[in-house]
Design a protein around this motif. Structure first.
Motif, short mmCIF file in Angstrom:
data_model
loop_
_atom_site.label_atom_id
_atom_site.label_comp_id
_atom_site.label_asym_id
_atom_site.label_seq_id
_atom_site.Cartn_x
_atom_site.Cartn_y
_atom_site.Cartn_z
N ALA A 64 0.81 -1.22 0.00
CA ALA A 64 0.00 0.00 0.00
C ALA A 64 0.84 1.28 0.00
CB ALA A 64 -0.95 0.00 1.20
N GLY A 65 2.16 1.14 0.03
CA GLY A 65 3.00 2.33 -0.08
C GLY A 65 3.09 3.18 1.17
N GLY A 66 2.68 2.63 2.32
CA GLY A 66 2.76 3.39 3.57
C GLY A 66 4.20 3.55 4.03
N THR A 67 4.41 4.53 4.89
CA THR A 67 5.77 4.75 5.37
C THR A 67 5.83 4.86 6.89
OG1 THR A 67 5.43 7.11 5.06
CG2 THR A 67 6.58 5.94 3.30
N ASP A 68 4.68 4.96 7.55
CA ASP A 68 4.72 5.26 8.98
C ASP A 68 4.40 4.06 9.86
OD1 ASP A 68 2.15 5.32 8.00
OD2 ASP A 68 1.43 6.76 9.47
N LEU A 69 4.47 2.86 9.31
CA LEU A 69 4.36 1.65 10.13
C LEU A 69 5.60 0.81 9.83
CD1 LEU A 69 2.37 -0.11 11.98
CD2 LEU A 69 1.93 -1.37 9.89
N GLN A 70 6.34 0.49 10.86
CA GLN A 70 7.60 -0.19 10.63
C GLN A 70 7.80 -1.35 11.59
OE1 GLN A 70 9.67 0.41 8.17
NE2 GLN A 70 8.72 2.29 7.44
N ALA A 71 8.68 -2.26 11.20
CA ALA A 71 9.13 -3.30 12.11
C ALA A 71 10.32 -2.75 12.88
CB ALA A 71 9.54 -4.54 11.32
N PHE A 72 10.19 -2.71 14.19
CA PHE A 72 11.28 -2.20 15.03
C PHE A 72 11.84 -3.32 15.89
CE2 PHE A 72 8.47 1.53 14.48
CZ PHE A 72 9.37 2.41 13.91
N GLY A 73 13.09 -3.13 16.31
CA GLY A 73 13.67 -4.06 17.26
C GLY A 73 14.10 -5.35 16.60
N SER A 74 14.39 -6.33 17.43
CA SER A 74 14.86 -7.61 16.89
C SER A 74 14.50 -8.70 17.90
CB SER A 74 16.37 -7.55 16.65
OG SER A 74 17.04 -7.33 17.86
N ARG A 75 15.02 -9.86 17.68
CA ARG A 75 14.82 -11.08 18.47
C ARG A 75 13.37 -11.22 18.91
NH1 ARG A 75 16.16 -10.10 24.42
NH2 ARG A 75 16.48 -7.88 24.58
N ARG A 86 11.66 -9.33 20.66
CA ARG A 86 11.11 -8.03 21.04
C ARG A 86 10.73 -7.23 19.80
NH1 ARG A 86 9.60 -7.04 26.00
NH2 ARG A 86 9.66 -4.88 25.32
N MET A 87 10.33 -7.93 18.74
CA MET A 87 9.92 -7.23 17.52
C MET A 87 8.68 -6.39 17.82
SD MET A 87 11.96 -7.81 15.02
CE MET A 87 10.88 -6.95 13.88
N TYR A 88 8.69 -5.17 17.31
CA TYR A 88 7.57 -4.26 17.56
C TYR A 88 7.10 -3.69 16.23
CZ TYR A 88 4.81 -0.63 19.87
OH TYR A 88 3.77 0.15 20.32
N PHE A 89 5.81 -3.76 16.01
CA PHE A 89 5.25 -3.23 14.77
C PHE A 89 4.38 -2.03 15.10
CE2 PHE A 89 6.34 -7.60 14.23
CZ PHE A 89 6.96 -7.62 12.99
N GLY A 90 4.85 -0.87 14.71
CA GLY A 90 4.12 0.34 15.04
C GLY A 90 4.73 1.54 14.37
#
Lengths: 910, 434
Positions: free
Chosen positions: A165-176, A178-182
């Motif tokens: 959808a071409g969005g830019t303001d939702l990202q995968a953050f962190g690792s292991r 503790r992955m955070y999607f926001g």
């Protein structure tokens, strides 16, 4: 085709696909999370593990991920082998380490893909002894809840939101673990398709916020197949209710149109159905803002008397069904009927229909749009006028990646491999528009100018296509070259700038491509759900003529069906007409400025409470079915009109059911196909074979009204449609147009949609719904380039020329009365060039007043705006109707205070 | 008569007794191999030499370098655009410090190796993807690169030839997974450091979708010697089936922990006893992680194995980076497993389920066992999960496979220790006061 062997059984499958796709297509139960038919495979969740054998002699085999393995001829796998089953149960066990046990309070419960897959793998006992990790959730705006603790890290959300959808303001953050999607911080998710996260997320991380404010389990919802009323694309939807309230809108898969995804206007724009502004009774005007409630029969008798007296003009509406429009047209006669579009809009829709007929270019479905390999958008801001088209165009350009992958031997479903190889290389998309748009990021080149110059640009491209070389400016030359060298060139344009020459130029480009031996496609959009239906029905009066006739005093009665005339012509013209006419009869669902001037008001059913037909931009007629019975006196407009006409002694409107009206519609020119759109009430003959709107698990029906009356009410019998207001009936093998919800044994979530498709991602089972009313192909003549009146822009001293600007949240009449959309809408705005703003002494955050429009507008400055012109948010307060021609004086409003907004940033326009 | 070197990687460092600068490097014949290759030879010929020399990747996987170079499309088949050479200097394997030694002591050797490799594959852009914490390496490489650039050895028209190559040192943000070549490429492109789907393989479509070769520091440092001294010399350096020398390292309770360049195929016993000076007094060797933290334990019964790719693999482990970690009899196998699993769980990129969720669970189970909360059945839980997590192909990349190698082998070789923890409700090693 390839033959694969699964647990000893041979299956014929599509060779180009992966094993997961192949197994699901064969009806085999194989759990998965990260794979999505529209998003492809990435191999993140490891849930679809199977045992693959090297050959017939191999008895051990090795675990492999079905979604990442091609279904080659001779592939031998096992789903049922113990190791494979244990591994799949282990994957669930791993995911469940951190997934909370909050199903009873989770909005996803009962339609959760994670629940389904957990049950499917048989994992039941918890062995993990540690603590669950927890996250802070974010405020994401009025559409979505965020509950990150439930996340199983399938990466679907970011893959849909960013890649698709071409969005830019939702990202995968962190690792292991503790992955955070926001987002980086709390705030409104900006993308216009964010609501799809509700359906894309396999569990309850992203849930429907308006729905959860008045929550009902899926099994307690009563649903019907519907058509989105938000624009002319006509996306197919499931609309659900309980207690007579519209609860939510979900995507209803349509292989040719919306596929798996809706836009946020469509998903969240239906809230007007529950509005406190609904007209629920027949009302007779006593004085300003005061109406007496009349009994329905009395109201009908009064309208009948007016009909008997004659001199009736009828104004229909492009937001009303074909049925209502044809009923009114039949009642008043063609010569006294106006479609209800503004004069400018109607002439453009007529021009579009004439152009589409004259060219041999097909009107593309959205799946056709996605197969184009070069696109020119001429003057239309599709993201704001027909948003789902913009989402399709994102896939059009991304298909370059699929071609490159094909050349490199990478399977098309290997989503990450395809992307990493393509590295953002796209099919060419050229956008010529007034202002920058929300899909500029995928454009090969851009041109910004005022509408008439955009038309010139289109004509120059048409001329350039026929020439070998030329001295045109870069944009024209590049666009012409790209279209000329494409296999499937596509031209997109429409009515949103109200500029005839732009549509003519789009036609000219298509004609030039045809002359060059190409087979182009032409997509022209108009703003409303039934604009094309209204255009095909036509009327003897255009809006200005109708209003003039009424204002001249020769009309005794004006009947307006589901239309706010103030949005269709300049205020003065409308006021003059509405105040002159003796009887103003308005049928509408919501209180509008027009309705409040009426002498007699009838409560009209919305799309959710009635059954009817809309015609989309493809001229595809599609049926929406009544979801629930309207409260109080609310009834479909056509019914009020037919009853009054019959009361008045007319014998040609003696319609009892919507199918009777449809028969009359079918008798109109161009409308022969409408009866075949979907089954009528007599489908399968017996009331026992009706399709139930309620699910097989529907609960509480003997108790749900017990606070009012302990006696269980008799179930209403639906005489209008092949659907029943109960859980009894036959919900099986019906045409796709009659599917009320998706639900299959073991598949309680919307992931069960594949059970209702001919093949995964292909046509809906039984064929995609809808019938195209117009065959394209060289009927009539291509409209010639009309002589446009060239007019220069203005300035601070002389006044400015106004250009309509559309916004996904706010320009559309009905959706902008849905609470979550209201929250996303901005105040009415005007867009100035930096120079004009400076000369006017205006800046961002200030307001300018316009005496002609009688309103104040928030100032926005955009470097792409041409000096002397001002973009105006149409459909918003002060600019509801047609913008005035000529030079319009504007001045800074010293008393203007920006409307305070509780949110960090409101993005109304894509 | 010229005596050919037996320590092509470290001889200059030993001769100089410290950092080999440009002058020292050139005095020792440095940059001649690159000059000859680039001005007088052809890329295919250079590829052929490296292939014939049987130089295998020194990063751990042991893939033949010349064969890998041969996968890069040539001429029009490559399409328009850059080709990339990437040196994997993200040395984050626990216990491993061999690349750091080369970069800190003889940075020009790496630069020369990269010049030859870039020439051989036709790369016009080269990157050194350097571990973020390697500050000294960065300093010394940067300085060496500046000297080489000034002399016209790097940049436009290298050695006055038509060949040009830019070399950029990129310092990693610091994740173990970025040592995996496709995760490295993602990180280099500024994306999330998580491994990519294959296909496409990097030689066909790597950095920015273009043909890319990723080679380890030590691998590239071997290239100049092969060109100077020839294929036969290089093949003869090795003792067994493999060619060349290898930087072997030992850490643990030995008398002289360190790093030595030895013929590849030297036995583990010789490395530990002769070069590392044997175990310290009072400590007995129990386990060997032969090539870093992500390789299976070997035990004293494996001491006479040659450290080469085939022999160690046949014994159920991997030579990996060739830098071994020794476990002596004072170390609790459960505790060392916690330490290792903590590292791997923390370094999981978070992409696939078994690695992301499975590793932390195993770490918690091990902590429970170590701290006396172990329960009957925990070892079976460890076995089952470790087998599922560790089997290649069950996870997206080999991170979890590497993580499970020391755990599965510890459960096999030191099972009685794990059982004793559960039975006695605590760590016997702690009770013994270690």
């Amino acid at each position: 085709m390839a033959t694969i062997v699964v647990d000893g059984v041979e299956f014929e499958v599509d060779e180009g696909q992966n094993l997961l796709h192949a197994c699901l297509s064969q009806g085999l139960e194989l759990p998965y999370f990260c794979w999505h038919p529209s998003l492809g495979s990435v191999g993140a969740c490891r849930q679809c593990a199977v045992i693959q054998y090297a050959d017939a002699d191999d008895t051990r085999g090795r675990l492999t991920m079905a979604c990442m393995t091609p279904a080659k001829d001779g592939t031998r796998i096992s789903i049922q082998t113990e190791t494979a089953k244990q591994f799949r149960a282990s994957v669930i066990e791993w995911l469940m380490e951190n997934h909370p046990h909050d199903c009873p309070v989770c909005e996803e419960g009962g339609e959760c893909h994670l629940q389904d897959m957990t049950v499917m793998t048989g994992h039941i006992q918890r062995r993990y002894r540690g603590r669950k990790r927890t996250f802070e959730n974010q405020y994401l705006g009025p559409f979505l809840n965020h509950e990150m603790n439930r996340c199983i890290t399938c990466y679907r959300c970011v893959r849909f939101y960013n890649d698709y959808a071409g969005g830019t303001d939702l990202q995968a953050f962190g690792s292991r673990d503790r992955m955070y999607f926001g987002r980086t911080t709390d705030g409104v998710l900006e993308n216009e398709f964010s609501g799809n996260l509700i359906e894309v997320c396999p569990t309850g991380v992203f849930t429907d916020k308006p729905f959860s404010e008045s929550y009902t389990r899926k099994w307690d919802l009563s649903s019907a197949p519907s058509i989105c009323a938000g624009c002319a694309v006509g996306c197919n939807t499931f609309v659900s209710e309980r207690y007579g309230r519209l609860k939510r809108v979900h995507n209803r898969y349509h292989g040719e149109l919306n596929g798996y995804f809706l836009c946020d206007r469509g998903r969240f724009g239906a809230g007007f159905v529950n509005s406190t502004d609904r007209i629920e009774h027949v009302g007779e005007r006593v004085e300003d803002d005061l109406f007496d409630v009349l009994d329905g029969e009395v109201g009908i008798a009064k309208l009948a008397e007016m009909i008997r007296q004659g001199d009736v003009v009828g104004i229909g509406s492009p937001r009303a069904s074909l049925e209502t429009n044809v009923a009114l047209k039949t009642l008043v006669g063609e010569a006294q009927f106006c479609t209800g579009m503004s004069s400018a809009e109607e002439s453009l829709v007529d021009l579009i229909i004439q152009t589409q007929r004259a060219t041999s270019a097909d009107i593309p479905s959205l799946s056709d749009v996605e197969s184009a390999d070069a696109v020119l958008i001429l003057g239309e801001d599709v993201l704001n006028t027909a948003p789902r088209v913009a989402l399709a165009l994102r896939q059009t350009v991304r298909n370059r990646a699929l071609n490159l992958a094909g050349e490199a031997g990478i399977p098309q479903w290997q989503d990450a491999g395809v992307s990493s190889h393509a590295q953002g290389r796209l099919n060419p998309l050229f956008i010529a528009s007034v202002l920058p748009s929300g899909i500029d990021d995928i454009a090969a080149d851009l041109a910004h100018d005022v509408p008439l110059n955009l038309a010139d640009c289109g004509f120059a491209i048409a001329a350039c296509i026929g020439e070998a070389s030329g001295s045109e400016p870069g944009f024209v030359r590049k666009a012409a070259a790209a279209l000329r060298s494409a296999q499937n060139p596509l031209i997109v344009s429409g009515t949103s700038t109200r500029t005839r020459a732009i549509v003519e130029a789009a036609g000219a480009v298509v004609a030039a491509l045809e002359s060059a031996g190409k087979v182009p496609r032409l997509l022209l959009v108009a703003p409303e759900a039934n604009s094309f239906g209204s255009g095909l029905i036509g009327g003897g009066l255009d809006m200005n003529a109708a209003l003039q006739r009424v204002a001249s005093g020769s009309t005794k009665t004006l009947i307006v069906a589901e239309n706010d005339i103030f949005r269709r012509a300049e205020r003065e013209r409308v006021e003059q007409a509405l105040c002159t006419v003796e009887n103003l009869v308005v049928l509408d669902s919501l209180d509008t400025p027009t309705a409040s001037l009426a002498s007699l008001v009838f409560p009209a059913a919305t799309f959710a409470e009635s059954t009817g037909t809309f015609v989309n931009y493809e001229t595809r007629a599609q049926r929406f079915y009544c979801v629930f019975e309207p409260r109080n006196a609310i009834a479909p407009s056509w019914r009020w009109l037919a009853q009054a006409a019959t009361d008045a002694g007319r014998d040609d409107l003696g319609w009892r059911h919507v199918d009777d009206v449809l028969e009359a519609v079918a008798a109109s020119p161009n409308m022969a196909g409408v009866r075949a759109v979907a089954p009528d009430a007599g489908y399968l003959g017996s009331s026992l074979c009706k399709t139930p709107r309620e699910t097989p698990r529907f609960s509480g029906r003997t108790a749900m009204n017990a606070n009012v009356n302990i006696h269980e009410p008799k179930t209403s019998v639906d005489e209008e449609t092949p659907l029943s207001f109960s859980m009894e009936g036959l919900n099986r093998d019906q045409p796709s147009a009659l599917l009320p919800f998706v639900w299959a044994p073991g598949w309680n979530s919307n992931q069960s949609v594949f059970k209702f498709q001919q093949e995964i991602g292909g046509a809906a089972a039984g064929g995609d719904p809808g019938v195209r009313l117009l065959a394209s192909g060289s009927i009539g003549t291509m409209p010639a380039r009309s002589a446009s009146v060239r007019s220069d822009g203005g300035g601070v001293d002389t006044g400015f020329r106004l250009i309509p600007v559309q916004a996904i949240f706010g320009s559309d009449e009905l959706s902008s009365r849905s609470p979550p959309v209201v929250e996303r809408s901005s105040a009415a705005f005007m867009i100035f060039s930096p120079m004009d703003a400076e000369r006017l002494g205006a800046a961002q955050g200030m307001g300018v007043s316009c005496s002609v429009l009688g309103a104040t507008f928030a100032v926005t400055v955009d470097a792409a705006m041409k000096s002397g012109y001002v973009g105006v948010s149409v459909g918003f307060t002060g600019a509801e109707g047609e913008l005035p021609d000529g030079l319009i004086a504007l001045a800074v409003d010293p008393n203007y205070r920006p409307t305070p907004n509780p949110h960090d940033r409101v993005i109304a326009r894509g | 008569m010229i005596t050919l070197s037996t320590k092509p990687l470290t001889e200059r460092v030993e001769a100089v007794g410290g950092l080999v600068d440009m002058a020292a490097y050139e005095n020792a014949g440095g940059y001649e191999a690159a000059r000859q290759a680039i001005t007088k030879s052809e890329p295919e010929a250079v590829q052929g030499l490296v292939k014939d020399a049987d130089l295998r990747g020194r990063g751990g996987a042991g893939f033949p370098t010349g064969v890998k170079w041969g996968f890069v499309p040539k001429g029009d088949a490559a399409g328009p655009g850059h080709k990339y050479l990437v040196c994997n200097a993200d040395e984050m394997e626990p216990g491993t410090f061999k690349d750091r030694y080369l970069m800190e002591m003889d940075p020009h050797l790496l630069i020369e190796g990269m010049l030859i490799a870039a020439f051989a594959i036709g790369a016009d852009k080269a990157y050194i993807f350097l571990r973020g914490e390697y500050h000294e390496s960065f300093k010394r490489l940067s300085s060496a690169l500046a000297d080489a650039t000034e002399k016209g050895y790097v940049g436009r028209n290298v050695f006055g030839s038509d060949f040009s190559v830019d070399l950029v040192i990129h310092r990693s943000g610091g994740r173990y997974i970025c040592g995996e070549e496709t995760a490295l490429l993602n990180a280099l492109e500024g994306k999330r450091g998580q491994p990519r789907t294959k296909p496409p393989f990097p030689p066909a479509s790597g950095a920015w979708g273009r043909p890319t070769i990723v080679n380890n520091v030590e691998t590239l440092c071997n290239v100049p010697g092969i060109l100077s001294n020839g294929v036969d010399w290089f093949r003869d350096l090795g003792i067994g089936n493999d060619s060349g020398t290898k930087l072997y390292g030992v850490s643990g309770r030995v008398n002289r922990p360190g790093l030595w360049e030895l013929p590849i195929g030297t036995t583990i016993r010789e490395i530990i006893e002769e070069h590392a000076g044997g175990m310290q007094e009072g400590y007995k060797l129990r386990g060997i992680l032969p090539g870093g933290a992500s390789t299976d334990f070997l035990t004293v019964e494996h001491l006479d194995l040659p450290m080469d790719y085939g022999s160690i693999q046949a014994a159920g482990s991997r030579m990996g980076t060739g830098t071994m970690i020794l476990m002596d009899d004072s170390v609790c196998p459960v505790a060392i497993s916690i330490n290792l699993q903590h590292f791997f769980a923390q370094e999981s990129c978070g992409f696939c389920t078994p690695c992301r969720e499975g590793l932390p669970w195993l770490e918690q189970l091990l902590i429970d066992i170590e701290e006396g909360r172990g329960q009957p059945g925990d070892l079976e839980l460890l076995d089952g999960n470790a087998a599922f997590i560790g089997a290649p192909g069950n996870t997206f990349c080999l991170h979890a496979t590497g993580a499970m190698e020391p755990l599965l082998s510890a459960l096999r070789y030191f099972r009685e220790d794990f059982e004793a923890h559960i039975e006695s409700g605590g760590c016997p090693y702690r009770e013994r006061g270690h």
